[in-house]
Write an enzyme that holds these catalytic residues in place. Sequence first.
Site, PDB file in Angstrom:
ATOM      1  N   LYS A 240      28.496  63.528  34.966  1.00 41.93           N
ATOM      2  CA  LYS A 240      28.332  62.883  36.268  1.00 41.93           C
ATOM      3  C   LYS A 240      26.913  63.005  36.802  1.00 41.93           C
ATOM      4  O   LYS A 240      26.316  64.081  36.779  1.00 41.93           O
ATOM      5  CB  LYS A 240      29.291  63.500  37.285  1.00 41.93           C
ATOM      6  CG  LYS A 240      29.479  62.662  38.515  1.00 41.93           C
ATOM      7  CD  LYS A 240      30.265  61.402  38.218  1.00 41.93           C
ATOM      8  CE  LYS A 240      30.113  60.349  39.303  1.00 41.93           C
ATOM      9  NZ  LYS A 240      28.780  59.711  39.327  1.00 41.93           N
TER      10      LYS A 240
ATOM     11  N   SER B  12      26.826  62.922  44.120  1.00 34.59           N
ATOM     12  CA  SER B  12      28.038  62.416  43.463  1.00 34.59           C
ATOM     13  C   SER B  12      28.561  63.303  42.340  1.00 34.59           C
ATOM     14  O   SER B  12      29.625  63.003  41.782  1.00 34.59           O
ATOM     15  CB  SER B  12      27.787  61.003  42.916  1.00 34.59           C
ATOM     16  OG  SER B  12      27.863  60.059  43.959  1.00 34.59           O
TER      17      SER B  12
ATOM     18  N   LYS C 154      32.164  64.317  42.615  1.00 32.15           N
ATOM     19  CA  LYS C 154      33.321  63.568  42.116  1.00 32.15           C
ATOM     20  C   LYS C 154      34.000  64.246  40.932  1.00 32.15           C
ATOM     21  O   LYS C 154      35.151  63.923  40.607  1.00 32.15           O
ATOM     22  CB  LYS C 154      32.909  62.143  41.774  1.00 32.15           C
ATOM     23  CG  LYS C 154      32.460  61.342  43.005  1.00 32.15           C
ATOM     24  CD  LYS C 154      32.113  59.906  42.655  1.00 32.15           C
ATOM     25  CE  LYS C 154      31.763  59.101  43.891  1.00 32.15           C
ATOM     26  NZ  LYS C 154      30.386  59.291  44.353  1.00 32.15           N
TER      27      LYS C 154
ATOM     28  N   SER D 129      30.826  55.371  39.862  1.00 33.06           N
ATOM     29  CA  SER D 129      30.616  56.346  40.936  1.00 33.06           C
ATOM     30  C   SER D 129      30.962  55.732  42.282  1.00 33.06           C
ATOM     31  O   SER D 129      30.296  55.977  43.297  1.00 33.06           O
ATOM     32  CB  SER D 129      29.169  56.864  40.944  1.00 33.06           C
ATOM     33  OG  SER D 129      29.058  58.028  41.718  1.00 33.06           O
TER      34      SER D 129
END
Length: 455
Positions: A258, A65, A68, A129
């Site tokens: 993140k 993730s 992202k 997320s």
Amino acid sequence: MKRIMFQKTFVCLMVLIMALGLVQKPADAASAAINVNADAAILVEASTGKILFEKNADTSLGIASMTKMMTEYLLLEAIKEGKVKWDQKYTVSADISGLSHNTSLSNVPLRNGGQYNIEDLYHAMAIESANAAAIAIGQIIGGTNENFVKMMNDKAKELGMKNYKFVNATGLNNRDYKGPGYDLAIVGGPEDENVMSAKDVATLAYRLINDYPEVLETSSVPTMKFAEGTEDEFKMNNWIKMLDPNSKVYYEGLDGLKTGTTDLAGPCFTGTAERNGNRFISVVMNVKHDPTVDSYTARFNETEKIMNYAFSNFSIKEVLPKNGVLKSNKTIPVDKGKEKSVKIQTNKPLKIVVENGKENQYKPKVVLDKKKLTKDGKLTAPVKKGEEVGYIKVDSKEKNDLGYLPNTGKSDAKVSMVTKDAVEKANWFVLSMRAIGGFFGDIWHGITSTIKGWF
């Protein structure tokens, strides 16, 4: 005799071993100072892109993730360019709604046919997320998943990344795009997943917080309600537990960016923190840990280790202020100008990242643009005020210098040198008088030299 030969051979061998030890490449200071339990890691100063520590930083690995951040970058860019608006509505398809209700994936549930504004979807992606929200944002920007993936790869190339491959907007494995009640289009193979190197991830993070610093206003939020006040209200909790003062992994000053976890990527985290005006970016990928520590905590422990090293050992130092000058290069001579020289100065402060106790290893040096100078090293009038004539850089004696992130605009620490004032071109009369004066000056110099020769 044999004994003497043996002694001489032994002595020669010991001298050779010692000599090899002396010329051996010195160990990287950062590597000696910290041991990061991850397949790859990197530490970067956030305002300059200066690399302060790295481990396998050019190896492509799963990013999960952390992907992202690229989706965020492209969204914030589209917002800035007016192509997308925060209050713009998006209608959820059956497939995206189906994926959003897969509880084995990180998600915020979205109703089939429900309408949500872009800002809510952005918050869901950045804080919770949410994978379905990320896919929706990709479709909003790119029209299709395939086109958005192309945009991701194109942007990575533009930002100077070297070791990357994007196949989706989320970081999920492509197999997760198909499940009970949903069948989303994929790019690449059915088991493909996004990969990047730690250096590329750091480059993305560097550009994200420098080009769009407002991202930190969202990434730093520990908890928020999605679509607050509506039937779709959902409490979101940020996966970055280092933001929570009540958490055992809380870290003062950390405000993003993140997390990421998949089977391929393992536990990952791109973090950034600021204290006393100093900001750093760290990346850890596929963190290793013993069974007594869960993977989520382990990635934060390794991040804390890197950040503590950064804040304890490095700081920003101003070598020269804006409009600063170097004593050895205060002026440049000007040919055919009303004035015979012009003062030069920095157009902004010259700042460098310095390891504590090594301030004396850095020396500023002016480098003039030879294309703007005559063979005699002069500028030619007219000269504009603020005209760039070269730059001033800082040379380092550090042998293990790791350089800067790619395409950050810096190959070393430097700022432009510009003219302080304008210099107009002298008129024909002044130039004629100077020529006459120069002519008689040369004659006089010749006469005095001859006379001196007599004696």
